[in-house]
Scaffold this active site. Structure first.
Site: not given
Length: 264
Positions: A155, A168
């Site tokens: 990401s 995350y």
């Protein structure tokens, strides 16, 4: 186009929008595709029916990837379905809860890390053992030929964490580091390992649920739109194809140019 003709690919997290788009592009490029899901079986089976109807060879496999033994079983079943071969693994499965650090427990942290990172480690380790034995298969580009490719979905938050995403973002940064380390160690086995780091990807209901965030992203993106699952799928197809035979240990950012925007 058949960039992946003859390949056998395992796509984890294929029931989600991102995994769906990646699996679709792999099938369109000629790969035989094993679709993994933990839950959401109806969605992934609907995708499988569509792909089979288009002439692709597809199987649906279920596993809880927070458990390393399930990761190993999943890879084994995918390779058995592929006639003893597995040439590509895309680690897409993951979770993205929103939670401030002050309220986060160790159990909350472990849930995200086990799902997003430990599963990547376990699936990659199991797949590498299979790929090590099949050098010289489709896409061979050097003496002995590559045994296969592994692509992790990371990401842009690996570099630019958002508030409420500490677990995350940390897990995705670790996924990028894992790919680089694995690229070095598995390169001798003819295995290439890379990551794809998407920006914000369009999904149903996103604009209604997060209108301000979507507006900011559209303003930041150089190409003027959010990403689509197929955009990430294209990047994964490229990295799994012979076109990327000299690319390993690389993080390919797919964010429409958002990360190129100045901050002043």
């Amino acid at each position: 186009m058949t960039l992946l003709a003859g390949q056998v690919a395992l796509i984890t997290g294929a029931s989600g929008g991102l995994g769906h788009g990646i699996a679709l592009r792999f099938a369109q490029e000629g790969a035989q595709v094993a679709l993994h899901c933990r839950t959401g079986g109806a969605a992934v089976r609907d995708l499988a029916r569509r792909l089979v109807g288009s002439g692709s060879r597809v199987v649906v496999l279920q596993a809880d990837l927070s458990r390393p033994q399930e990761c190993r079983r999943l890879v084994r079943e995918a390779a058995e379905w592929g006639g003893g071969r597995l040439t590509a693994l895309v680690n897409t499965a993951g979770v993205q809860p929103v939670q401030p650090l002050e309220a986060m427990t160790a159990a909350d942290w472990r849930t995200v890390v086990d799902t997003n990172l430990t599963s990547v480690f376990a699936c990659t380790q199991a797949a590498a053992e299979v790929m090590r034995e099949q050098r010289g298969g489709p896409g061979a580009g050097r003496a002995g030929g590559p045994g296969g490719t592994v692509t992790h979905i990371a990401s842009v938050e690996a570099r630019m964490p958002a508030e409420g995403h500490a677990h995350y973002s940390a897990s995705k940064a670790a996924v990028v580091a894992h790919a680089r380390a694995a690229a070095r160690e598995y390169g001798a086995w003819g295995i290439r390992v890379n990551t794809v780091s998407p920006g914000l990807i369009e999904r149903e209901g996103l604009a209604e649920a997060w209108p301000e965030g979507v507006r900011r992203w559209r303003e930041a993106v150089a190409v003027g739109r959010l990403g689509r699952p197929e955009d990430v799928g294209d990047a994964c197809v490229f990295l799994a194809s012979p076109l990327a035979s000299w690319i390993t240990g690389h993080d390919l950012v797919v964010d429409g140019g958002a990360s190129a925007r100045t901050t002043w």
